[in-house]
Design an enzyme around this catalytic site. Structure first.
Site, PDB file in Angstrom:
ATOM      1  N   ASN A  38     -80.746  40.933 122.967  1.00  0.00           N
ATOM      2  CA  ASN A  38     -79.851  42.064 123.270  1.00  0.00           C
ATOM      3  C   ASN A  38     -79.860  43.041 122.091  1.00  0.00           C
ATOM      4  O   ASN A  38     -79.523  44.200 122.234  1.00  0.00           O
ATOM      5  CB  ASN A  38     -78.421  41.598 123.596  1.00  0.00           C
ATOM      6  N   ALA A  39     -80.243  42.538 120.908  1.00  0.00           N
ATOM      7  CA  ALA A  39     -80.302  43.384 119.713  1.00  0.00           C
ATOM      8  C   ALA A  39     -81.575  44.214 119.709  1.00  0.00           C
ATOM      9  O   ALA A  39     -82.592  43.814 120.275  1.00  0.00           O
ATOM     10  CB  ALA A  39     -80.266  42.508 118.465  1.00  0.00           C
ATOM     11  N   GLY A  40     -81.514  45.361 119.053  1.00  0.00           N
ATOM     12  CA  GLY A  40     -82.710  46.175 118.844  1.00  0.00           C
ATOM     13  C   GLY A  40     -82.639  46.715 117.430  1.00  0.00           C
ATOM     14  O   GLY A  40     -81.881  47.637 117.161  1.00  0.00           O
ATOM     15  N   HIS A  41     -83.349  46.093 116.514  1.00  0.00           N
ATOM     16  CA  HIS A  41     -83.287  46.522 115.111  1.00  0.00           C
ATOM     17  C   HIS A  41     -84.473  47.435 114.808  1.00  0.00           C
ATOM     18  O   HIS A  41     -85.626  47.014 114.896  1.00  0.00           O
ATOM     19  CB  HIS A  41     -83.261  45.296 114.187  1.00  0.00           C
ATOM     20  N   GLN A 224     -75.699  42.931 116.565  1.00  0.00           N
ATOM     21  CA  GLN A 224     -74.537  43.578 117.205  1.00  0.00           C
ATOM     22  C   GLN A 224     -73.533  44.000 116.117  1.00  0.00           C
ATOM     23  O   GLN A 224     -73.944  44.233 114.990  1.00  0.00           O
ATOM     24  CB  GLN A 224     -73.882  42.663 118.252  1.00  0.00           C
ATOM     25  N   GLY A 302     -82.395  51.677 126.187  1.00  0.00           N
ATOM     26  CA  GLY A 302     -82.625  53.121 126.328  1.00  0.00           C
ATOM     27  C   GLY A 302     -81.409  53.877 126.851  1.00  0.00           C
ATOM     28  O   GLY A 302     -81.460  55.080 127.057  1.00  0.00           O
TER      29      GLY A 302
END
Ligand code: IMP
Length: 423
Positions: A38-41, A224, A302
């Site tokens: 669920n994370a996007g680093h 998060q 997105g």
């Protein structure tokens, strides 16, 4: 040697990936302790943008070992895609990526359960990233989950089948209108499992214990943000793990007495993606400018992020819950050109001004009380030293430091590694 923590203090997307990447040169081990894909680093250097979901943000450095801790949930399919992306850059990840045997696996049916659960909630939906996070943690605490260490056992596919069958009955129960091809999803899953098995699985708490004994430096990387914490966030509009400092202890097996610095990261304004209360949310041209200039779109989904003024009541709460020792302010550059900057210093709650976060921060319950400061015009993105800062930015920083009683040690003025100013 002690363990340092790095955490997001708002609703996620503060820029943790960038700062971990900048700090990695000071550490021997970077360890993710909770959350999943669920994370996007996002990390940017040499003109290239990289987005990591599960793999720790130290992976691009030669010196550091990157550990996926027991508190993380792994989707093998997304993990494989991340590895494929790293391989494109000729990165020898195998020698510096370790996975805890106690990390739980996200099954294809966990993703379907997430979708079915959200579809059944109608207007009350959480706005989940639909990566199967909630259902996987439910199986973990329900003591039904499948862990990475199970892949080393002969009967894991039987366990898989029993759990997937149970999930299918639960999906039927929801009667949700979701379309899927489970056979295709399972084919991808089993292919990805084979790739995962080529990596090194370890008893990570023992590894970290020995690393500490040997004097190695460890940075625990959160995902998060504190306001999405399952206990301390804006429940039920939260994620399903402890994103706050305590989560690093349970998600890695590090004792509280070993933790030294707690780096708290926040944006100079506030964003939130998904549903849930957001007292300082803006629906005007200021919010629109933050979203456009700050390119505020979720790195995982997105989706456009909701934008608003900095909420000091919520930030103070996060500083307290985490015991933050150093602050890092991100995206100051996005606010250049604003004629005024508002900071929420209290909430109007039941006719009174309060400075703490009450149980319910829905719009009908709390209204923000603002202090107004003057904005700055200068472009910050080319600045490399605090001596170049305009007076109005110094005033903004001074105001926050005074209110939060914690020093702001880094001001980030752009997405690139080089746009990081130490104070
Ligand atoms: P889930 O963890 O995917 O189930 O999503 C629960 C809530 O947390 C939703 O509002 C998501 O948008 C939000 N969320 C989850 N992960 C992130 C993240 O990495 N950044 C920002 N929001 C997130």
């Amino acid at each position: 040697m002690a363990v340092d923590l790095l955490l997001g203090l708002q609703w996620g997307d503060e820029g943790k990936g960038k700062i971990v990447d900048v700090l990695t040169k000071n550490y021997d081990v970077i360890a993710r302790f909770q959350g999943g894909p669920n994370a996007g680093h996002t990390l940017e250097f040499d003109g290239i943008k990289h987005v990591l979901h599960t793999i720790p943000s130290g992976i691009f450095h030669d010196n550091a070992i990157n550990l996926v801790g027991n508190g993380v949930v792994i989707d093998p399919v997304i993990f494989k895609k991340e590895l494929d992306n790293l391989a494109k850059f000729d990165l020898d990840y195998k020698s510096k990526l370790l996975i805890s045997r106690k990390a739980h696996l996200i099954l294809p049916t966990h993703r379907l359960l997430d979708a079915a659960s959200e579809a059944s909630k109608g207007k009350a939906k959480i706005g989940s990233t639909l990566k199967g996070i909630g259902p996987t943690y439910m199986d973990k605490t329900g003591r039904n989950g499948i862990r990475v260490g199970d892949l080393e056992m002969d009967n894991w596919e039987e366990k898989y089948r029993a759990l997937a069958n149970k999930h299918q009955a639960m999906i039927d129960f929801y009667k949700a209108e979701i379309e899927f091809d489970l056979a295709e999803m399972e084919a991808q899953f089993f292919e990805a499992i084979e790739v995962l098995k080529e990596l090194t699985f370890i008893d990570s708490e023992e590894y970290l214990f020995q690393a500490q004994k040997e004097g190695k430096s460890i940075l625990a990387e959160g995902a998060q943000g504190s306001l999405l914490d399952i206990d301390f966030g804006t429940y039920p509009y939260v994620t399903s793990s402890n994103t706050t400092a305590a989560g690093a202890c349970t998600g890695l097996g590090v004792a509280p007495s070993r933790i030294k610095e707690v780096f708290g990261i926040f944006k100079a304004y506030t964003t939130r993606v998904g549903s849930g209360p957001f007292p300082t949310e803006l629906f005007d041209s200021y919010g629109e400018t933050m979203g456009r200039v700050g390119r505020e779109f979720g790195a995982t989904t997105g989706r456009p992020r909701r934008c608003g003024w900095l909420d000091l009541v919520a930030l103070k709460y996060a500083v307290q819950v985490n015991g933050v020792t150093q602050l890092m302010m991100m995206k100051g550059d996005v606010l250049s050109g604003f004629d005024k900057l508002k900071i929420c210093t209290a909430y109007k709650y039941k006719g009174e001004d309060i400075a703490h976060l009450p149980y319910n921060i829905e719009r009908e319950n709390v209204q923000p009380v603002y202090t107004e400061l003057k904005g700055w015009k200068e472009d910050l993105t080319t600045m490399r030293d605090p001596s170049e800062f305009p007076q109005e930015l110094n005033d903004y920083i001074d105001f926050l430091e005074k209110e939060l009683e914690v020093p702001i040690k880094i001001v980030s003025v752009g997405p690139d590694r080089t746009q990081t100013i130490h104070r």
